[in-house]
Scaffold this motif. Structure first.
Motif, short mmCIF file in Angstrom:
data_model
loop_
_atom_site.label_atom_id
_atom_site.label_comp_id
_atom_site.label_asym_id
_atom_site.label_seq_id
_atom_site.Cartn_x
_atom_site.Cartn_y
_atom_site.Cartn_z
N LEU A 1 18.55 31.12 12.99
CA LEU A 1 18.11 30.00 13.83
C LEU A 1 18.78 30.07 15.20
CD1 LEU A 1 18.07 27.09 11.21
CD2 LEU A 1 16.10 28.21 12.28
N ASP A 2 20.04 30.46 15.23
CA ASP A 2 20.73 30.63 16.52
C ASP A 2 20.06 31.74 17.34
OD1 ASP A 2 22.51 28.65 15.87
OD2 ASP A 2 24.12 30.02 15.25
N LYS B 1 16.73 30.77 18.99
CA LYS B 1 16.84 29.91 20.17
C LYS B 1 16.85 30.72 21.46
CE LYS B 1 19.60 26.30 17.87
NZ LYS B 1 20.96 25.68 17.80
N ALA B 2 17.26 31.98 21.34
CA ALA B 2 17.51 32.79 22.54
C ALA B 2 16.36 33.74 22.87
CB ALA B 2 18.79 33.59 22.35
N LYS C 1 12.57 26.08 12.36
CA LYS C 1 13.01 25.27 11.23
C LYS C 1 11.97 25.27 10.13
CE LYS C 1 14.50 20.64 9.85
NZ LYS C 1 14.74 19.23 10.29
#
Length: 342
Positions: A90-91, A94-95, A166
């Motif tokens: 998930l991190d 985000k990028a 998510k």
């Protein structure tokens, strides 16, 4: 593995008695390492990239090693690792943007396109194939392996990329890995209501996709694949295209161009794609299905790596041909040589 050992070693580089401490920790590390294959499959489904999945698993194991004193045994080690891996993914999501396949972007091209239509896009735009052995744990029982094999199909992984991160995580944790809504809510530090809502939205998106996927190869499919190899190596294009569905698709990442239908594929293979004449195919297994390493004739002798072909099947016909051209990156990961010598 080697990179992780170096990273762990650096953690204790200046610690008193570091050699004894590192040696004492090895059994714990081996227990974490035993889950690498399952974690790689999960991260691949989340990220759509074999390379990113490897990085995510490496980061997961390092985080787990660093925080192992926080593992209180309330859940299994496997569940604890899935929690860490999901949040690592998930991190990462985000990028960066969504990965996809050429067939999901724009309209199909003619089998005789202009050279201007042969546009390459960065490799980070496309879903990558992965070797089955890297994502299908050998200890899994037949029923579990069937689910895991379906979950790494190119079509399914592509469908997952259309979901919000998510939603993707919730769907995979519940429908592929079998966790309850309460367990997933704990992993993602959210509410059960939020998890159930995300699952419903994810199911609604996937329900709009018609991705017919086979299970284990039937005897008929195995025979058809032997005909495919023979026709390709003999460059009998007419025979080859009779093995394809009327709506078959063909793509060649990193090119954005894609084709649809046996007639257009035939035109391509007899035109711009005719350099594939004289190729050899070496069988492998990728994304839960049949795949082949394609080697084109090498002017200097033998055959040179050209593409990793991942086929999508529907009953006894080929529904999709995905030729991944980044052989220098892909072939070593599949244990394939870049040259075939006579």
């Amino acid at each position: 593995m080697e990179g992780l050992n170096r990273a762990i070693g650096r953690l204790f580089l200046f610690a008193p008695g570091r050699v004894d401490l590192y040696s004492a920790m090895l059994p714990d590390f081996a227990e974490l390492e035993a889950h690498r294959c399952a974690l790689t499959g999960h991260c691949y489904r989340m990220l759509g990239s074999a390379f990113d999945a490897d990085d995510a698993v490496q980061e997961t194991l390092i985080r787990a090693w660093r925080s192992r004193d926080q593992f209180a045994g309330q859940a299994s080690i496997k569940t604890w690792l899935y929690r860490i891996a999901t949040n690592v993914c998930l991190d990462e999501l985000k990028a960066r943007g969504r990965r996809g396949r050429p067939i999901e972007e724009g309209s199909p091209s003619s089998g005789a396109p202009s050279m201007d239509a042969l546009i390459q896009r960065p490799s980070t735009d496309w879903i990558e194939p992965i070797l089955d052995a890297r994502v299908l744990p050998p200890e899994a029982d037949p029923a579990e392996r069937a689910i895991l094999r379906q979950s790494v199909r190119l079509a399914f992984v592509a469908a997952l990329q259309a979901l919000a991160p998510k939603q993707r995580a919730v769907l995979l944790l519940m429908e592929v890995l079998g966790y309850s809504a309460a367990e997933v809510a704990d992993m993602l530090e959210t509410s059960v209501a939020s998890v159930n809502s995300a699952l419903q939205r994810a199911r609604a998106v996937l329900a709009r996709r018609d991705d017919e996927q086979p299970g284990e190869l039937s005897e008929t499919q195995q025979v058809m694949l032997s005909h495919y190899v023979a026709a390709f190596e003999q460059y009998d294009v007419d025979r080859l295209t009779t093995l394809m569905r009327d709506d078959v698709t063909f793509c060649m990442p990193p090119y954005s161009l894609w084709l649809q239908g046996p007639a257009e594929i035939r035109t391509w293979m007899l035109g711009l794609g005719s350099g594939c004449r004289g190729s050899r195919l070496v069988p492998t297994a990728a994304c839960g299905g049949p795949a082949f390493a394609q080697y084109r004739p090498n002017p200097e002798g033998g055959h040179k790596a050209w593409a990793l072909i991942v086929l999508e099947l529907s009953v006894d016909r080929i529904a999709g041909v995905n030729s991944f051209l980044d052989t220098e990156a892909l072939f070593p990961r599949f244990g394939l040589p870049l040259l075939l010598v006579p």
